[in-house]
Design an enzyme around this catalytic site. Structure first.
Site, PDB file in Angstrom:
ATOM      1  N   LYS A  58       0.834  -1.215   0.000  1.00  0.00           N
ATOM      2  CA  LYS A  58       0.000   0.000   0.000  1.00  0.00           C
ATOM      3  C   LYS A  58       0.867   1.263   0.000  1.00  0.00           C
ATOM      4  CE  LYS A  58      -2.446  -2.779  -0.440  1.00  0.00           C
ATOM      5  NZ  LYS A  58      -2.488  -4.248  -0.342  1.00  0.00           N
ATOM      6  N   GLY A 122       9.696 -21.098  16.477  1.00  0.00           N
ATOM      7  CA  GLY A 122       9.060 -21.969  17.468  1.00  0.00           C
ATOM      8  C   GLY A 122       8.703 -23.310  16.851  1.00  0.00           C
ATOM      9  N   GLY A 192      -4.342 -12.199 -10.226  1.00  0.00           N
ATOM     10  CA  GLY A 192      -5.125 -12.129  -8.989  1.00  0.00           C
ATOM     11  C   GLY A 192      -4.822 -10.827  -8.278  1.00  0.00           C
ATOM     12  N   GLU A 213      -2.531 -14.798 -17.392  1.00  0.00           N
ATOM     13  CA  GLU A 213      -3.467 -15.433 -16.448  1.00  0.00           C
ATOM     14  C   GLU A 213      -3.948 -16.759 -17.031  1.00  0.00           C
ATOM     15  OE1 GLU A 213      -4.913 -15.086 -13.320  1.00  0.00           O
ATOM     16  OE2 GLU A 213      -6.088 -16.834 -13.924  1.00  0.00           O
ATOM     17  N   HIS A 455     -23.290  15.275   2.080  1.00  0.00           N
ATOM     18  CA  HIS A 455     -23.145  15.758   0.714  1.00  0.00           C
ATOM     19  C   HIS A 455     -22.076  16.840   0.652  1.00  0.00           C
ATOM     20  CE1 HIS A 455     -24.158  16.931  -3.355  1.00  0.00           C
ATOM     21  NE2 HIS A 455     -24.120  18.195  -2.949  1.00  0.00           N
TER      22      HIS A 455
HETATM   23  P1  FAD Z   1       1.683 -14.010   8.365  1.00  0.00           P
HETATM   24  O1  FAD Z   1       1.408 -12.568   8.232  1.00  0.00           O
HETATM   25  O2  FAD Z   1       2.303 -14.711   7.216  1.00  0.00           O
HETATM   26  O3  FAD Z   1       2.615 -14.144   9.653  1.00  0.00           O
HETATM   27  C1  FAD Z   1       3.166 -15.346  10.037  1.00  0.00           C
HETATM   28  C2  FAD Z   1       4.404 -15.061  10.860  1.00  0.00           C
HETATM   29  O4  FAD Z   1       4.836 -16.267  11.471  1.00  0.00           O
HETATM   30  C3  FAD Z   1       5.602 -14.565  10.055  1.00  0.00           C
HETATM   31  O5  FAD Z   1       6.192 -13.470  10.712  1.00  0.00           O
HETATM   32  C4  FAD Z   1       6.553 -15.748  10.029  1.00  0.00           C
HETATM   33  O6  FAD Z   1       7.911 -15.370   9.989  1.00  0.00           O
HETATM   34  C5  FAD Z   1       6.225 -16.369  11.366  1.00  0.00           C
HETATM   35  N1  FAD Z   1       6.577 -17.785  11.475  1.00  0.00           N
HETATM   36  C6  FAD Z   1       6.354 -18.790  10.599  1.00  0.00           C
HETATM   37  N2  FAD Z   1       6.760 -19.961  11.110  1.00  0.00           N
HETATM   38  C7  FAD Z   1       7.263 -19.689  12.344  1.00  0.00           C
HETATM   39  C8  FAD Z   1       7.816 -20.472  13.361  1.00  0.00           C
HETATM   40  N3  FAD Z   1       7.932 -21.794  13.246  1.00  0.00           N
HETATM   41  N4  FAD Z   1       8.227 -19.849  14.490  1.00  0.00           N
HETATM   42  C9  FAD Z   1       8.109 -18.515  14.638  1.00  0.00           C
HETATM   43  N5  FAD Z   1       7.572 -17.720  13.699  1.00  0.00           N
HETATM   44  C10 FAD Z   1       7.152 -18.304  12.580  1.00  0.00           C
HETATM   45  N6  FAD Z   1      -4.301  -8.984   3.204  1.00  0.00           N
HETATM   46  C11 FAD Z   1      -5.199  -8.015   3.446  1.00  0.00           C
HETATM   47  O7  FAD Z   1      -6.143  -8.246   4.212  1.00  0.00           O
HETATM   48  N7  FAD Z   1      -5.079  -6.776   2.874  1.00  0.00           N
HETATM   49  C12 FAD Z   1      -4.070  -6.475   2.036  1.00  0.00           C
HETATM   50  O8  FAD Z   1      -3.997  -5.353   1.536  1.00  0.00           O
HETATM   51  C13 FAD Z   1      -3.114  -7.477   1.743  1.00  0.00           C
HETATM   52  N8  FAD Z   1      -2.086  -7.224   0.910  1.00  0.00           N
HETATM   53  C14 FAD Z   1      -1.167  -8.200   0.663  1.00  0.00           C
HETATM   54  C15 FAD Z   1      -0.143  -7.933  -0.239  1.00  0.00           C
HETATM   55  C16 FAD Z   1       0.794  -8.897  -0.520  1.00  0.00           C
HETATM   56  C17 FAD Z   1       1.911  -8.589  -1.473  1.00  0.00           C
HETATM   57  C18 FAD Z   1       0.722 -10.173   0.134  1.00  0.00           C
HETATM   58  C19 FAD Z   1       1.739 -11.232  -0.110  1.00  0.00           C
HETATM   59  C20 FAD Z   1      -0.305 -10.455   1.021  1.00  0.00           C
HETATM   60  C21 FAD Z   1      -1.263  -9.478   1.288  1.00  0.00           C
HETATM   61  N9  FAD Z   1      -2.334  -9.717   2.139  1.00  0.00           N
HETATM   62  C22 FAD Z   1      -3.258  -8.744   2.380  1.00  0.00           C
HETATM   63  C23 FAD Z   1      -2.495 -11.018   2.825  1.00  0.00           C
HETATM   64  C24 FAD Z   1      -1.982 -10.914   4.273  1.00  0.00           C
HETATM   65  O9  FAD Z   1      -0.644 -10.488   4.251  1.00  0.00           O
HETATM   66  C25 FAD Z   1      -2.102 -12.257   4.978  1.00  0.00           C
HETATM   67  O10 FAD Z   1      -3.427 -12.739   4.856  1.00  0.00           O
HETATM   68  C26 FAD Z   1      -1.758 -12.104   6.442  1.00  0.00           C
HETATM   69  O11 FAD Z   1      -0.452 -11.637   6.603  1.00  0.00           O
HETATM   70  C27 FAD Z   1      -1.912 -13.436   7.174  1.00  0.00           C
HETATM   71  O12 FAD Z   1      -1.593 -13.264   8.521  1.00  0.00           O
HETATM   72  P2  FAD Z   1      -1.018 -14.461   9.393  1.00  0.00           P
HETATM   73  O13 FAD Z   1      -0.820 -13.904  10.752  1.00  0.00           O
HETATM   74  O14 FAD Z   1      -1.872 -15.652   9.226  1.00  0.00           O
HETATM   75  O15 FAD Z   1       0.384 -14.845   8.740  1.00  0.00           O
HETATM   76  P1  NAI Z   2      -4.644 -15.007  -6.124  1.00  0.00           P
HETATM   77  O1  NAI Z   2      -5.245 -16.301  -5.725  1.00  0.00           O
HETATM   78  O2  NAI Z   2      -5.327 -13.756  -5.799  1.00  0.00           O
HETATM   79  O3  NAI Z   2      -4.407 -15.001  -7.701  1.00  0.00           O
HETATM   80  C1  NAI Z   2      -3.637 -15.973  -8.339  1.00  0.00           C
HETATM   81  C2  NAI Z   2      -3.967 -15.944  -9.815  1.00  0.00           C
HETATM   82  O4  NAI Z   2      -3.017 -16.734 -10.487  1.00  0.00           O
HETATM   83  C3  NAI Z   2      -5.337 -16.541 -10.121  1.00  0.00           C
HETATM   84  O5  NAI Z   2      -6.057 -15.673 -10.973  1.00  0.00           O
HETATM   85  C4  NAI Z   2      -5.002 -17.869 -10.778  1.00  0.00           C
HETATM   86  O6  NAI Z   2      -5.974 -18.277 -11.723  1.00  0.00           O
HETATM   87  C5  NAI Z   2      -3.681 -17.552 -11.434  1.00  0.00           C
HETATM   88  N1  NAI Z   2      -2.829 -18.724 -11.667  1.00  0.00           N
HETATM   89  C6  NAI Z   2      -2.577 -19.743 -10.817  1.00  0.00           C
HETATM   90  N2  NAI Z   2      -1.705 -20.615 -11.375  1.00  0.00           N
HETATM   91  C7  NAI Z   2      -1.393 -20.118 -12.596  1.00  0.00           C
HETATM   92  C8  NAI Z   2      -0.529 -20.553 -13.647  1.00  0.00           C
HETATM   93  N3  NAI Z   2       0.191 -21.655 -13.538  1.00  0.00           N
HETATM   94  N4  NAI Z   2      -0.458 -19.794 -14.763  1.00  0.00           N
HETATM   95  C9  NAI Z   2      -1.185 -18.651 -14.887  1.00  0.00           C
HETATM   96  N5  NAI Z   2      -2.001 -18.198 -13.930  1.00  0.00           N
HETATM   97  C10 NAI Z   2      -2.113 -18.922 -12.792  1.00  0.00           C
HETATM   98  O7  NAI Z   2      -3.158 -15.063  -5.517  1.00  0.00           O
HETATM   99  P2  NAI Z   2      -2.050 -13.924  -5.359  1.00  0.00           P
HETATM  100  O8  NAI Z   2      -2.322 -12.785  -6.258  1.00  0.00           O
HETATM  101  O9  NAI Z   2      -0.760 -14.636  -5.430  1.00  0.00           O
HETATM  102  O10 NAI Z   2      -2.284 -13.448  -3.892  1.00  0.00           O
HETATM  103  C11 NAI Z   2      -2.291 -14.396  -2.824  1.00  0.00           C
HETATM  104  C12 NAI Z   2      -3.258 -14.001  -1.782  1.00  0.00           C
HETATM  105  O11 NAI Z   2      -2.735 -12.941  -1.001  1.00  0.00           O
HETATM  106  C13 NAI Z   2      -4.587 -13.448  -2.299  1.00  0.00           C
HETATM  107  O12 NAI Z   2      -5.473 -14.461  -2.676  1.00  0.00           O
HETATM  108  C14 NAI Z   2      -5.080 -12.729  -1.111  1.00  0.00           C
HETATM  109  O13 NAI Z   2      -5.654 -13.643  -0.223  1.00  0.00           O
HETATM  110  C15 NAI Z   2      -3.804 -12.167  -0.515  1.00  0.00           C
HETATM  111  N6  NAI Z   2      -3.637 -10.766  -0.935  1.00  0.00           N
HETATM  112  C16 NAI Z   2      -4.582  -9.869  -0.556  1.00  0.00           C
HETATM  113  C17 NAI Z   2      -4.498  -8.560  -0.940  1.00  0.00           C
HETATM  114  C18 NAI Z   2      -5.576  -7.627  -0.557  1.00  0.00           C
HETATM  115  O14 NAI Z   2      -6.386  -7.978   0.293  1.00  0.00           O
HETATM  116  N7  NAI Z   2      -5.640  -6.428  -1.135  1.00  0.00           N
HETATM  117  C19 NAI Z   2      -3.378  -8.070  -1.746  1.00  0.00           C
HETATM  118  C20 NAI Z   2      -2.460  -9.113  -2.132  1.00  0.00           C
HETATM  119  C21 NAI Z   2      -2.595 -10.394  -1.704  1.00  0.00           C
END
Ligand code: FAD
Ligand code: NAI
Length: 476
Positions: A58, A122, A192, A213, A455
């Site tokens: 973001k 852990g 995605g 895609e 508004h």
């Molecule tokens: P995580 O955030 O993955 O945290 C897990 C933590 O556990 C990590 O710090 C890891 O190092 C630690 N860990 C793992 N194994 C161990 C272990 N054995 N011992 C100790 N620590 C450990 N979601 C949204 O809602 N809004 C968004 O805008 C959004 N944007 C995203 C953008 C990107 C590029 C990505 C990749 C994801 C995005 N997501 C977004 C998804 C969101 O990041 C995840 O759904 C969320 O972080 C999940 O939270 P979690 O606590 O389950 O796991």
């Molecule tokens: P995604 O599930 O959103 O999208 C993956 C896309 O890749 C799908 O459209 C799928 O059809 C396509 N795909 C899968 N295998 C493929 C292949 N072999 N060749 C071509 N296309 C293929 O997963 P993404 O974008 O990796 O994000 C992972 C997750 O992280 C999201 O589903 C979401 O839960 C979380 N996230 C949330 C955000 C938010 O809330 N704004 C921002 C970024 C991630």
């Protein structure tokens, strides 16, 4: 000597750190273990979300949007910009500073709530008297004994076979957030959430972006009408999105970049040559190093921890939340589960309503929704009424100069209960909150239509879309 805790949380992402804080608020003696390190080797709690997910993406979306506005849209407001330049190092540095603020904020919250933090990895050692023995491997090895364990170890980016992430040419979300110079040509696999958000960032900064895609439908989980509108807007901006492709061999040619062989939707062989390739094809639950086998913690075929509707695993007093279990991989879903589990441990009735979890894609226009799509309602045979209102007819959107998109309401044909709200347009991420509240309170479309909205505001489009369900918009 082992240290005794009521609750030990493994993982300090949004699921884990929030669970730890809530458990501490409820009077438990709580520890949270997190393995993430910053570039100096120090602790960086906050997980994927804080370090390489929600927050840094973001930050870059904001910076790149400013850049695009300055270059392309300020002139519409009569503002001339001479000598516009881009300091990508500074932009990435700002993003890193935002991440650091969040890491430090979580460490502060742990102190404030008296959560004991361990920086390390852990793992389950064995069942112990009164709970579970957990080993912490890190700078200071520790043995903890926990009455309850909450596993919140999150997820990692899925790799394509034969194309491992090197984070230089073939990038996961991690490398995608720190490309040191704007690539001339950027490829993405997967259109995605990550594909669209990161594709938007680098396109705005000047890259020529192509997204490949696999599915024939664009954003299949999104309401079709909304997805169509978004596709139109992204294509107009210059994002090249090829649907229905079959990705073949990928060659990482070092300094020469990456070539992707693929068959297009017609089955014709094509090659995409790019400087960098982001692979965003979904994420896999992270249970590496947990030693799940040793204690018999059950995983499913995807490697996710198997839990019931209350986030209970197959082991007594071992719970799991967030990306490492079933359900949408969203930070707010992880947080809600974390809070609910802490409350269940305290004997309360923690509750997560999966039907009202909002989704947001932070592109421009933003896409946000809650509840069911029109195609889901049709498939379920549910009788519904639909109402839409375009931002083009909203005064605030015109003043902002951002009139793309619409708000769409879906309501039960008989009771008028809101079944889904779908938005594509400016500030959809903020507007969706009203719809979530309305659905939580089982509101009807008429309830929203009869509420006074300020508004001029974008939220008037929400009111008007609710009015549209009854075919009585006032401004369209
Ligand atoms: P995580 O955030 O993955 O945290 C897990 C933590 O556990 C990590 O710090 C890891 O190092 C630690 N860990 C793992 N194994 C161990 C272990 N054995 N011992 C100790 N620590 C450990 N979601 C949204 O809602 N809004 C968004 O805008 C959004 N944007 C995203 C953008 C990107 C590029 C990505 C990749 C994801 C995005 N997501 C977004 C998804 C969101 O990041 C995840 O759904 C969320 O972080 C999940 O939270 P979690 O606590 O389950 O796991
Ligand atoms: P995604 O599930 O959103 O999208 C993956 C896309 O890749 C799908 O459209 C799928 O059809 C396509 N795909 C899968 N295998 C493929 C292949 N072999 N060749 C071509 N296309 C293929 O997963 P993404 O974008 O990796 O994000 C992972 C997750 O992280 C999201 O589903 C979401 O839960 C979380 N996230 C949330 C955000 C938010 O809330 N704004 C921002 C970024 C991630």
């Amino acid at each position: 000597m082992s240290k005794q805790f009521d609750v030990v949380v493994i993982g300090g992402g949004p699921g884990g750190y929030i669970a730890a804080i809530r458990a501490a608020q409820l009077g438990f003696n709580v520890a949270c273990i997190d393995a993430w390190s910053n570039d100096k080797g120090g602790p960086a709690p906050g997980g994927t979300c804080t370090n390489v997910g929600c927050i840094p993406s973001k930050a870059l979306l904001q910076s790149s949007e400013h850049y695009e506005h300055a270059g392309k849209h300020f002139a519409d407001h009569g503002i001339g910009v001479a000598g516009l330049s881009l300091d990508i190092g500074k932009m990435l540095g700002r993003k890193d500073a935002v991440v650091k603020q969040n890491n430090e904020g979580i460490l502060y919250l742990f102190k404030k709530n008296k959560v004991t933090f361990f920086h390390g990895r852990g793992s389950f050692a064995r069942a112990a008297e009164g709970g579970w023995e957990i080993q912490v491997a890190g700078a200071a090895a520790e043995t903890l004994v926990a009455r309850h364990v909450i596993v919140a170890t999150g997820s990692n980016a899925r790799q394509l076979p034969g194309a491992p992430f090197d984070e230089v040419n073939i990038l996961s979300n991690d490398g995608a957030l720190r490309i040191p110079a704007v690539p001339k040509k950027l490829g993405l696999i997967g259109s995605g959430v990550i594909g669209l958000e990161m594709g938007s960032v680098w396109r705005r900064l000047g890259a020529e972006v192509t997204i490949l895609e696999g599915l024939p439908t664009f954003l299949g989980a999104v309401d079709e009408q909304i997805a169509k509108e978004a596709h139109k807007a992204f294509t107009k901006q210059g994002l090249k999105i090829e649907l229905g492709v079959k990705v073949g061999a990928i060659a990482n040619d070092g300094a020469k970049g990456v070539t992707v062989q693929y068959a297009d939707a017609k089955g014709e062989a094509k090659v995409l040559a790019v400087d960098k390739l982001i692979v965003s094809i979904g994420r896999v639950p992270n249970t590496d190093g947990l030693n799940a086998d040793a204690v018999g913690l059950k995983l499913d075929e995807r490697g996710a921890i198997v839990v019931d509707e209350l986030c209970r695993t197959n082991l007594p007093n071992v719970w799991a939340v967030g990306d490492v279990v079933r359900g949408p991989m969203l930070a707010h879903k992880a947080e809600e589960e974390g809070v609910a589990v802490a409350e269940r441990i305290a004997g309360q009735h923690g509750h997560v309503n999966f039907d009202t979890i909002p989704w947001v894609i932070y592109t421009s226009p933003e896409i946000a929704w809650v509840g069911q799509t029109e195609q889901q309602l049709k498939a379920a045979g549910r009788a519904y009424k639909a109402g839409t209102f375009p931002f083009l007819a909203n005064g605030r959107a015109r003043a902002l100069g951002d009139t793309t998109g619409m708000v769409k309401f879906l309501a039960d044909a008989t009771t008028d209960e809101i079944l889904g709200v779908h938005i594509v347009g400016p500030m959809a991420s903020e507007l969706i909150a009203e719809a979530v509240v309305a659905m939580e309170f089982k509101a009807s479309a008429e309830d929203i239509a009869r509420i006074c909205h300020a508004h001029p505001s974008l939220s008037e489009a929400t009111k008007e879309a609710a009015l549209a369900v009854d075919k009585r918009t006032l401004n369209f």
